[in-house]
Design a protein around this motif. Sequence first.
Motif, short mmCIF file in Angstrom:
data_model
loop_
_atom_site.label_atom_id
_atom_site.label_comp_id
_atom_site.label_asym_id
_atom_site.label_seq_id
_atom_site.Cartn_x
_atom_site.Cartn_y
_atom_site.Cartn_z
N ARG A 29 43.18 84.43 5.58
CA ARG A 29 43.52 85.46 4.59
C ARG A 29 43.11 85.14 3.16
O ARG A 29 43.52 85.85 2.24
CB ARG A 29 45.02 85.82 4.61
CG ARG A 29 45.69 85.88 5.96
CD ARG A 29 45.01 86.75 6.98
NE ARG A 29 45.24 88.18 6.85
CZ ARG A 29 44.46 89.11 7.42
NH1 ARG A 29 43.42 88.74 8.13
NH2 ARG A 29 44.72 90.38 7.28
N LEU A 84 40.69 87.81 1.50
CA LEU A 84 41.10 89.22 1.40
C LEU A 84 40.52 89.86 0.13
O LEU A 84 40.59 89.27 -0.94
CB LEU A 84 42.63 89.34 1.37
CG LEU A 84 43.39 89.18 2.68
CD1 LEU A 84 44.86 89.52 2.48
CD2 LEU A 84 42.81 90.04 3.78
N PHE A 102 43.93 95.95 1.95
CA PHE A 102 43.30 94.64 1.89
C PHE A 102 42.55 94.40 3.19
O PHE A 102 43.07 94.68 4.26
CB PHE A 102 44.36 93.54 1.71
CG PHE A 102 45.02 93.56 0.37
CD1 PHE A 102 44.32 93.12 -0.74
CD2 PHE A 102 46.32 94.00 0.21
CE1 PHE A 102 44.92 93.13 -2.00
CE2 PHE A 102 46.92 94.01 -1.03
CZ PHE A 102 46.23 93.58 -2.13
N PRO A 121 39.85 91.50 5.26
CA PRO A 121 39.25 90.16 5.20
C PRO A 121 37.73 90.28 5.10
O PRO A 121 37.09 90.83 5.99
CB PRO A 121 39.66 89.53 6.52
CG PRO A 121 39.94 90.67 7.44
CD PRO A 121 40.32 91.85 6.60
N VAL A 171 47.87 88.15 -3.76
CA VAL A 171 47.97 88.07 -2.31
C VAL A 171 47.40 86.75 -1.79
O VAL A 171 47.97 86.11 -0.91
CB VAL A 171 47.25 89.26 -1.65
CG1 VAL A 171 47.27 89.14 -0.14
CG2 VAL A 171 47.91 90.56 -2.05
N VAL A 221 40.46 91.19 14.05
CA VAL A 221 40.36 92.22 13.04
C VAL A 221 39.76 93.51 13.62
O VAL A 221 38.85 93.47 14.44
CB VAL A 221 39.47 91.72 11.88
CG1 VAL A 221 39.11 92.84 10.95
CG2 VAL A 221 40.19 90.62 11.13
N CYS A 251 47.70 83.98 11.67
CA CYS A 251 47.57 84.08 10.21
C CYS A 251 48.83 83.59 9.50
O CYS A 251 49.93 83.82 9.96
CB CYS A 251 47.20 85.51 9.80
SG CYS A 251 48.52 86.70 9.99
N PRO A 252 48.65 82.90 8.37
CA PRO A 252 49.80 82.30 7.68
C PRO A 252 50.89 83.29 7.26
O PRO A 252 52.06 82.95 7.36
CB PRO A 252 49.17 81.62 6.46
CG PRO A 252 47.74 81.46 6.80
CD PRO A 252 47.38 82.56 7.74
N PRO A 253 50.56 84.49 6.78
CA PRO A 253 51.65 85.37 6.33
C PRO A 253 52.66 85.62 7.45
O PRO A 253 53.86 85.61 7.21
CB PRO A 253 50.94 86.66 5.93
CG PRO A 253 49.55 86.25 5.63
CD PRO A 253 49.25 85.11 6.54
N GLN A 276 55.07 91.08 0.75
CA GLN A 276 53.80 90.37 0.80
C GLN A 276 53.37 90.06 2.23
O GLN A 276 52.19 90.07 2.54
CB GLN A 276 53.90 89.08 -0.03
CG GLN A 276 54.36 89.37 -1.44
CD GLN A 276 53.73 88.45 -2.45
OE1 GLN A 276 52.52 88.40 -2.58
NE2 GLN A 276 54.53 87.71 -3.17
N GLU A 299 51.72 93.11 3.49
CA GLU A 299 50.39 93.33 2.91
C GLU A 299 49.33 92.40 3.50
O GLU A 299 48.21 92.80 3.76
CB GLU A 299 50.44 93.04 1.41
CG GLU A 299 50.68 94.23 0.56
CD GLU A 299 50.82 93.80 -0.90
OE1 GLU A 299 50.64 94.65 -1.74
OE2 GLU A 299 51.09 92.62 -1.18
N ALA A 300 49.71 91.14 3.67
CA ALA A 300 48.69 90.12 3.92
C ALA A 300 48.47 89.82 5.40
O ALA A 300 47.50 89.16 5.74
CB ALA A 300 49.06 88.83 3.18
N LYS A 347 52.44 93.04 10.01
CA LYS A 347 52.52 94.13 9.04
C LYS A 347 53.83 94.89 9.16
O LYS A 347 54.22 95.60 8.24
CB LYS A 347 51.34 95.09 9.24
CG LYS A 347 50.04 94.59 8.66
CD LYS A 347 48.97 95.67 8.80
CE LYS A 347 47.57 95.13 8.62
NZ LYS A 347 47.29 94.58 7.30
#
Lengths: 378, 408
Positions: A53, A56, A65, A67, A89, B111, B266-268, B302, B305-306, B313
């Motif tokens: 991420r 982004l 957003f 990637p 972000v 993705v 993913c980290p988020p 956040q 969003e990320a 999400k």
Amino acid sequence: MPMNRKEIITCTINGNPVGVPPGTTILDAASTIGVFIPTMCFQAGLEPTAACRICLVKDEAANTFVPACAARAEAGMRVTTENDDIRRVRKFTLELLFSDHVGDCEAPCRLACRAGIDIPLVIRRMVESDLEQAVHALIESAGSADDPCSTCESECEKACRRGRHDAPLSIRHLMRYVWEFGVESGWADSVTPRASSERGKRFRCSMGGLKKGELEEFLKDASPAGRIEPAREPAEGYSNLEARSEASRCLQCDCRKAQTCRLRRHADGYGVRQRAYPPEERSRFRRIRHHGIVYEPEKCIKCGLCVAITEGKREALGLTYIGRGFDVEIGVPFDGTLSAAMATTAAECVGACPTGALAFGQPFETPCSWEAAGQRRL
Amino acid sequence: MNGDEGDPGAFMDRMILESHPYRVLEGLTIAAFALGARSGVLYIRAEYPLAIERMRAAMARMKTKNLLGENILGTEFSLDVRIVEGGGAFVCGEETALLASVEGVRGMPRVRPPFPAERGLWGRPTLINNVETYACVPWILRHGAAAFAALGTRRSKGMKVFSLVGKVLRGGLVEVPMGTTLREVVERIGGGVAPGRVFKAVQIGGPSGGCIPAALADTPIDYESLAEAGAMMGSGGLVVLDDSDCMVDMALYFLRFTQEESCGKCPPCRIGTKRLREILERLCAGRGGLADLVRLEDLSQQVKEASLCGLGKTAPNPVLTTLRYFRDEYEAHAAGRCPAKKCAALVRYSISDACMGCTICAQRCPAGAIEMRPYEQHAIDSSACVRCGTCREVCPVAAVHLEDLRCP
């Protein structure tokens, strides 16, 4: 999608129109007009995973957003690659990563050293029996070819983690040994000391207090021998054998990739606070070694590059994700060893790893000269 | 077909697969015919053995009748359908993770775009829909699109199945036209909450959904209205909550689920949901403060969003909606009080002078926190008590009370 070779997709990046063939990623499209987008888990030639991420960017047309490494440029996209919102972000993701990143960028001894000597690196070079490089590391980091230890009271030794086990490393004697060796051999003259501006303050991840068992984890690979005092007159310092033996007591508790770590570089760039999202309890530091490979799982950001490399190069064993959610880890299948997992790809994996999770250690398998002196092999 | 129904308490797809396998297979066959697809995959979670067995049986019978397989009903059209059993990961309900799982690799989302319709299974265009969607197709074809569109609201058409669970008198699966209000579902169909209890909220949409308070019970169930209220249709889980339910505890329950089911890519999502969970746990344990509320909101936004895929999400939705509608409960927790008296660390049990000394509570207490004193008023040793509530349940004279730990 029908791939018409003549077809060109037009979008804008930071307001500049860009025309690229369909299927081009935003990252590649941006590079055609010289716009840089930071990446961490991306490596050319590998399928982008969009895991980390950090790349982004914002598609203003869709107000989302995306990637840049994996998202393809589409007609009508209005991409912004950098603004406060995007930086926020990216910083958020980095700060989350650091909330789960266990390890010190710099060892305590180095932080304590007034001369700024990269003590662990000097010692590592000594252990590797590469004295010329040790001299280089000393003078380069100290920023001067003068006696580096003339002005202080061994603050480094007070900070040394080894002191909590038996006695701190005799760093002062070791540095003196290297420095004198450099002067006598003339190697010192060929080194350009780094200007003090180059040694500017960088982001530093810190483990804080050690947890139970962590000191033992560091001790695993260090020589168990006690602190060695020079047998000759103290003013004469260590003999060669003594210096090497003492150096092998070092816990190597710094990060082997402190200078090349991409996570750290981004942390510098985005003004990251390590404890922005403090964990209830941090993970316990671990260090797994096999032959020359060092794996510190608590520094891993799970970007998957090493997994993709071992898979792409058809490693018989390879690396894989183990577990899920927060506890997911990169590991060797069937409890195999690191060197078996990366039989042909170790250099590539270590090079690709954006952090200090995968690194090369000392060439442990080379018999060292002081083994004969009855010391345990390091 | 996506039959990886994973929401806790949801069993709509299971019912359809077990009871109406032909409907689903017919829908799938029609879809394949419309697209010119030659192979179909039924991805069903392995935890539904009966559904798998019945789908297998239905497929075998359809094959013998030449409704599946080569040259269906003598036409040029052939369709090969097989079942893939899911390995029990919630994230495999996400379509790209599901496709990875079918291919035999780790179920991690990727993705989009490219969407599966463009590049799906084995890199080929793939249509992927839920069980309910396919089950609707034969009906629509038979009765016409207009008949289907006549049901529901202007933008959300047709019927929707919900699994109505929680504090309602009549739980179970209900099918209602889109646009039915939450109140109708809870009160008319579900019979409302138990007598003496107050209807507080509904948690709709599963772990990614949100809590809608009773004050908004007249919200019609359609995609747009739910989204506006901060929730979502999801797969159709509908948990009814009454005044004995704690909203912070509720948010923690769902967040714990998504955190454990995150794939970790993913980290988020991987780290963000963990940190959210830690803050909620802190609040529920009485170790939180008002600053934690700000942290929760900031982190939730956040993470939304990320994150890479739908799981991350939407994972903060239960937190965001409860914060939005029940902020007072969060504030109470920050002050060390659980208004619903649900969070074990914030309450204690006590015995009033109504106690007649029957000793039943002392006999049944699993922690030995009540000393047996026949014909005397009993007392609970709060430090030994595990807050299981057994004493309260067994007391014949209702002498056991729940009270706040901090301000009795």
